[in-house]
Design an enzyme around this catalytic site. Sequence first.
Site, PDB file in Angstrom:
ATOM      1  N   LYS A  91       2.054  17.056 -64.475  1.00 43.24           N
ATOM      2  CA  LYS A  91       1.262  16.098 -64.444  1.00 43.24           C
ATOM      3  C   LYS A  91       1.435  14.771 -65.201  1.00 43.24           C
ATOM      4  CE  LYS A  91      -2.469  19.688 -64.897  1.00 43.24           C
ATOM      5  NZ  LYS A  91      -3.358  20.308 -65.724  1.00 43.24           N
TER       6      LYS A  91
ATOM      7  N   LYS B 230       8.258  16.155 -75.734  1.00 47.23           N
ATOM      8  CA  LYS B 230       7.214  15.283 -75.633  1.00 47.23           C
ATOM      9  C   LYS B 230       7.060  14.227 -76.893  1.00 47.23           C
ATOM     10  CE  LYS B 230       3.833  18.107 -73.200  1.00 47.23           C
ATOM     11  NZ  LYS B 230       2.316  18.669 -73.567  1.00 47.23           N
TER      12      LYS B 230
ATOM     13  N   LYS C 172      11.068  19.079 -63.612  1.00 45.66           N
ATOM     14  CA  LYS C 172       9.864  19.730 -63.191  1.00 45.66           C
ATOM     15  C   LYS C 172       8.697  19.015 -62.850  1.00 45.66           C
ATOM     16  CE  LYS C 172       7.216  20.751 -67.414  1.00 45.66           C
ATOM     17  NZ  LYS C 172       6.698  21.558 -68.331  1.00 45.66           N
TER      18      LYS C 172
END
Length: 333
Positions: A197, A111, A194
């Site tokens: 969102k 991230k 994966k």
Amino acid sequence: MARIFSGIQPTGIAHLGNYLGAVQNWVKLQDSNECVFCLVDLHAITVAQNPVLLRDQTRLNAAILIACGIDPDKHILFHQSAVHAHARLAWIFNCVARFGWLSRMTQFKDKAGKDREAVSTGLFVYPNLMAADIHAYHATQVPVGDDQRQHLELANDIAEKFNHDFGVEFFPRIEPLILPETARVMSLRDGAKKMSKSDTSDQSRINLTDDVDTIALKIRRAKTDPEPLPETAEGLAGRAEAANLVGIYAAMTGQKTAAVLAEFAGSGFGPFKEKLVEALIAHLAPINARAQELLAEPAHLDQILQAGARRAAAIANPIVDEAERLVGFLARG
Ligand code: TYM
């Protein structure tokens, strides 16, 4: 009866990966456990959020969870920020966990990317808050998708260090509950990523509130390969997109992969995708319809979450009070 804790970020819209990896298991676990389910809004703000959207999406995701079968009367469903015990214990865990442990978290590395100067410090200590979420309830089982496995290992390391530092067996070990077949539902556009969102392409995921036409379009456009479906699971090796769609179909119809392949071996993806669309719609259309009904009464949803928060606090507050006493804080009175 075990105490279960799990959480979901109330950002965006819960998707098929959340459902197959976690929420469907939450629903089943309600039968024989005491469950605490949390919309983790404190976690959500580790990256920038629009405040109006965050409030709306917290309600939206609460509605989706109830529509999926979470029962807020028998179990506890609430928003994390309403129970201060999470933040209180997270601070203690910030002081227990080691910098090196957090530096090794792969989700943080993914991230944060290369520009670590710019990410919030909250994103770095995020796993400490997750550990606090679970340990504030003395929960012992945590149903999650595979991407949370490393965070749960860290939660055990933190508990062990706390117990060692203060010479008590206060926090129990936790056990991840990960469904092997659906631990990692992949993107519809790229079988190496994966379903998420945060993917910029909405085509990469099925949101649990997608309407019938959107589901059909996304599945028809889902990436596949030119080969027909194989006869055995070994034939799916190296075919990530095909394996993902077969896995989704198996999960939606409650079958094993072998049974799905026995039905479709030799078929092209066209006819298979039509069946997959049917299965998805049969499963998701009622969830969407129920979620929309619940959303029509936002004040009622808020009441459900607030009542859940009161019950959650009644469990977590005495546990966190005791953790604070062990650390050496004076009683709050
Ligand atoms: P979150 O909001 O990213 O996801 C919620 C749950 O869905 C699972 N999941 C998936 N499973 C399979 N395939 C996928 N593509 C997929 N995407 C998501 C996740 O593994 C998760 O179980 N940090 C957590 C929320 C959290 C939490 C906790 C969980 C906060 N505190 C304490 C357990 C215990 C998160 O961001 O999940």
